[in-house]
Design a protein around this motif. Sequence first.
Motif, PDB file in Angstrom:
ATOM      1  N   VAL A  74     -34.166 -34.662 -73.740  1.00 17.83           N
ATOM      2  CA  VAL A  74     -33.227 -33.094 -74.005  1.00 17.83           C
ATOM      3  C   VAL A  74     -33.356 -32.228 -73.277  1.00 17.83           C
ATOM      4  O   VAL A  74     -32.855 -31.423 -72.337  1.00 17.83           O
ATOM      5  N   GLY A 113     -34.653 -33.943 -81.675  1.00 19.06           N
ATOM      6  CA  GLY A 113     -34.146 -34.552 -79.617  1.00 19.06           C
ATOM      7  C   GLY A 113     -33.311 -35.665 -80.247  1.00 19.06           C
ATOM      8  O   GLY A 113     -32.651 -35.277 -79.168  1.00 19.06           O
ATOM      9  N   THR A 138     -37.021 -27.265 -78.612  1.00 14.42           N
ATOM     10  CA  THR A 138     -37.164 -28.968 -79.384  1.00 14.42           C
ATOM     11  C   THR A 138     -38.419 -29.271 -78.353  1.00 14.42           C
ATOM     12  O   THR A 138     -39.067 -30.168 -78.494  1.00 14.42           O
ATOM     13  N   MET A 176     -32.885 -26.291 -77.666  1.00 13.86           N
ATOM     14  CA  MET A 176     -33.016 -27.558 -76.552  1.00 13.86           C
ATOM     15  C   MET A 176     -34.249 -26.866 -76.326  1.00 13.86           C
ATOM     16  O   MET A 176     -35.264 -27.977 -75.862  1.00 13.86           O
TER      17      MET A 176
END
Length: 428
Positions: free
Chosen positions: A19, A280, A41, A38
Motif C-alpha cells: 500500500v 489494503g 490503511t 493509503m
Amino acid sequence: MTVSNSVFSAFSFITFILVLIPFPWHLEAWNTGTCLYMLWTAFGLLCYFINSIIWRNNAINWAPVWCDITARVIIGLSVAIPAASLCINHRLYCIASVRSVTRTKQEKYRAILVDLCIGVGLPVIAMALQYIVQGHRFNIFEEVGCYPFTYNTPPAYLLVWMLPIPIGLTSGTYAVMSIIAFRKRQSEFKEILSSNSSLNPNRFFRLMALAGVEVLCCIPLAITSIVLNATRGEVRPWISWEDTHWGFSRVDQIPSLIWRSDPSANVSLELSRWLVVVCGLIFFAFFGFADEAQKHYKLAFASVAKHVGYTSSGTGTTKIGSGVTSSTGYSFQKFKSFGKSSSSDAVSSRGGMPILVNQEVVEKRDSLDSFSDITSIKESEYDATELTPTSTSPFNTLKSVKTPNEAVDGPRSITPPASSTMDNSNRV
C-alpha cells in the motif's frame, strides 16, 4: 504465538509495503482521496503489526502511551476509510459530470482543502466523540495488543457506531450520481478522455467498481455492528459523566486463552484487524496490476535487490560478487583460471581446455539510483484519477461478548469488547 497470529503478522507487514510504495506518485498527482486512503490503511496495518509482535505471548502493559495512540487510531479508522472513499467518489462525480477535468490552481487547492476536512477532520472528530463514552483507558488482548473500550450505552450508538452510516450513504449517493452522469454525457466523456492522456475508460471504470464495493459493504457492516451491540450486549443507561468514566485509568489485560475460548470475541477481534488487511489487498487488486503500478513496484524491488547485492541483467538476476550470471548476460566477475591461462582472456572450469569469454566491466550503481529514477517519472505517465480506491469500513461487525470472572475494584465487571470499539462491559 499461535499460527493465526504469525500469519496475520506476515500479511499485515506485506500489505503495508504494497500500500505504501505507490504513495509518492499519488501525492505528486494531487490524488488527495487516494493518499488519505493509503495513509490511514498503512497506519492501521502498521499499528496492528507492531501490536501482534509486542504482545504475541503476553498481555502486559509495556507501552501505555503507544496503546493510547493505537486505541485512537482504531477508532479513527472506522470513520477514516469511509471518509477517504467519500473524497474519491466525489472526485469521480466531478469527472463524470464534466466539471473538473481542467481546473485552475486555486480550484485544486480548494478541492484539496475540502478533502482534508473530510478525510482528516471527520476521523479526528470521531476520536474526540468516543472519549465521551469511553469507559476506561484501553484493553490489552494477548496477540492482538491494545484496543479501545466503549461503554455500551445509548449515546455510544449515536457518537461512535452510527457515524460510518451517513458517510457511507453520502459516498454511495455520489457513486450513483457518477453512473447517471456518465450515462447522460457518455459522448462528451469519451472526447474528454481522448484529449487527456492521463485518463482512459478502463481506469475510470475500475474506480466505479470500487465505488460499488463501498456502497455494498460499508453500510451493511455498520448496521450489523449496531444490531449486534444492541442485541447481544447489555445496553447500560447513561447516568452521568462521572459514572461512565468511573475508574477511567484502569487497563484490562485479557489472555488469549480467555478471549479465544469465546467464539464471539474470537471472531470479533480477528475480523476487526483482518478487515484492514483486506482493505489494503483490495487497493492492490484494483491498482497493483496496472502498467504504471507494475513499473513502480519493479523499480522499488530492483532498488531493494541491489541494496542486498543483487541486480537484474537481461532476463535473469545477477548476484554481485558471486560470479553468478543471468541467462542472457555475461559475468560481471573475473573468473580464476587454472594453469597459466591469462585471467583476462581465458577461463578453465575444471583445469581442462580454456574457454574464451567476453568480459564487460560494469560500473555498480548506487542502491538509491532506482528511487531517483522513480521520482523522475513525469506527471503524464500516471493517472490522476486511477489511483483512488474506495474501501469498506473495517471495524463495524464486531460482536458484544463477555469475559468470565474478571474482578474489578469498583461497581463494574470487565468483559471483552465486541464491536469496532469492543464495547462489552457490564456494570453491577
